[in-house]
Design a protein around this motif. Structure first.
Motif, PDB file in Angstrom:
ATOM      1  N   ASP A 100       0.576  -1.205  -0.476  1.00  0.00           N
ATOM      2  CA  ASP A 100      -0.079  -0.200   0.210  1.00  0.00           C
ATOM      3  C   ASP A 100       0.396   1.538  -0.078  1.00  0.00           C
ATOM      4  OD1 ASP A 100      -2.285  -1.318  -0.426  1.00  0.00           O
ATOM      5  OD2 ASP A 100      -3.034  -1.283   1.921  1.00  0.00           O
ATOM      6  N   PHE A 101       2.159   1.047   0.062  1.00  0.00           N
ATOM      7  CA  PHE A 101       3.098   2.280   0.478  1.00  0.00           C
ATOM      8  C   PHE A 101       4.379   2.186  -0.547  1.00  0.00           C
ATOM      9  CE2 PHE A 101       1.116   0.850   4.920  1.00  0.00           C
ATOM     10  CZ  PHE A 101       0.515   2.525   5.210  1.00  0.00           C
ATOM     11  N   LYS A 179      12.130   5.194  -0.234  1.00  0.00           N
ATOM     12  CA  LYS A 179      11.589   4.694   1.166  1.00  0.00           C
ATOM     13  C   LYS A 179      12.474   3.317   1.185  1.00  0.00           C
ATOM     14  CE  LYS A 179       7.364   5.889  -0.780  1.00  0.00           C
ATOM     15  NZ  LYS A 179       5.910   5.100  -1.134  1.00  0.00           N
ATOM     16  N   PHE A 215      10.285   2.389   6.495  1.00  0.00           N
ATOM     17  CA  PHE A 215       9.294   1.289   6.718  1.00  0.00           C
ATOM     18  C   PHE A 215       9.997   0.126   7.704  1.00  0.00           C
ATOM     19  CE2 PHE A 215       7.687   3.865   3.503  1.00  0.00           C
ATOM     20  CZ  PHE A 215       6.696   3.999   3.750  1.00  0.00           C
ATOM     21  N   PHE A 276       2.871   9.617   2.306  1.00  0.00           N
ATOM     22  CA  PHE A 276       3.412   8.564   2.254  1.00  0.00           C
ATOM     23  C   PHE A 276       3.262   7.471   1.243  1.00  0.00           C
ATOM     24  CE2 PHE A 276       3.982   8.527   6.868  1.00  0.00           C
ATOM     25  CZ  PHE A 276       5.304   8.917   7.118  1.00  0.00           C
TER      26      PHE A 276
END
Length: 276
Positions: A100-101, A179, A215, A276
């Motif tokens: 989802d990110f 990320k 994350f 995000f």
């Protein structure tokens, strides 16, 4: 002072001195002897210390690398081929939530954890750049034509199926990494994320420094457990994605330190995730 804060101080004293006395901890934490003894009992159950008359000593497996003549604790770390068969449903659930990110155009950094390998397997074949030090992840992404895969070179470990060392760290300075998705051996009572191998820990420190958003992918079996080499404090993490987090005290500590928690067992996260 919250119990987790007291226990963090106890662990720090053990790390620095190798032993603690109940009377000293009473003065340090400003609580009763009974409270300190309960903390010591809890830490003993977690394998961090061994209680003795009037205090406690650090257990052999938690003695740091500066102590001469001790065994290499990294020898006790499971090989990658073993870790990919542990907690498989939980790791798949965490990896699926992590998707989802991820957006087209992202430059991602994946460490060599088994959880990130599960994430690599589930990545859609979209326009992404993925840097990784995991040989298994490189092999997995090779079949996805729209994903540009860059392997961080270095000294190869057949046990962990990854690359590490200075050569692996150097390319991190050359990319704008949006990320990082990473895991670790444990999140300890002292609030630090740790690895069982000091080389892995150092590389992950450099990976975190090179990434904008951080994350942490961690299944519940790793919470509040001792391990060897320090990576960073959990306050350095932006989002924790886990299969479940039942410890309300730890949940509150993480939230107070700005960590957004994604609990896959809940329909909604414990924090609202923005930008995000």
């Amino acid at each position: 002072m919250l119990p987790i804060e007291r226990q963090r101080q106890i662990v720090e004293q053990l790390t620095n001195h190798g032993r603690v006395l109940v009377a000293e901890l009473v003065n340090l934490c400003q609580v009763s002897q009974e409270t300190i003894r309960r903390d010591l009992s809890m830490l003993e159950k977690q394998g961090i210390l061994q209680r003795s008359h009037g205090g406690a000593v650090i257990t052999q497996r938690n003695i740091g690398p500066s102590t001469a003549g001790k065994a290499d604790l990294s020898e006790h770390e499971l090989a990658f081929s073993q870790r990919i068969n542990e907690n498989v449903p939980q790791k798949m659930q965490i990896a699926k939530r992590a998707l989802d990110f991820i957006s087209p155009g992202d430059c991602l950094l994946l460490d060599s954890s088994s959880t990130c390998w599960f994430l690599a397997r589930q990545l859609p074949d979209i326009e992404l750049t993925v840097l990784t030090n995991s040989l298994r992840t490189v092999q997995t992404l090779a079949a996805k034509g729209n994903i540009r895969t860059i392997c961080l070179g270095g000294q190869y470990s057949s046990r962990y199926e990854d690359f590490k060392g200075v050569v692996a760290e150097h390319p991190l300075k050359e990319f704008l990494i949006n990320k990082i998705f990473f895991s670790c051996s444990s999140l300890g009572n002292d609030g630090y994320l740790r690895e069982g191998n000091e080389n892995n820990a150092h590389l992950k420190q450099q990976m975190l420094l090179a990434s904008e958003r951080k994350f942490l992918l961690m299944d519940a079996s790793k919470f509040l457990k001792p391990s060897f080499a320090r990576i960073c404090h959990y306050r350095d993490v932006d989002i924790l994605i886990t299969d479940t987090l039942k410890d309300k005290e730890l949940q509150q500590e993480l939230a107070w330190n700005g960590v957004n928690i994604i609990d896959c067992s809940q329909r909604q996260s414990t924090m609202q995730i923005m930008n995000f």
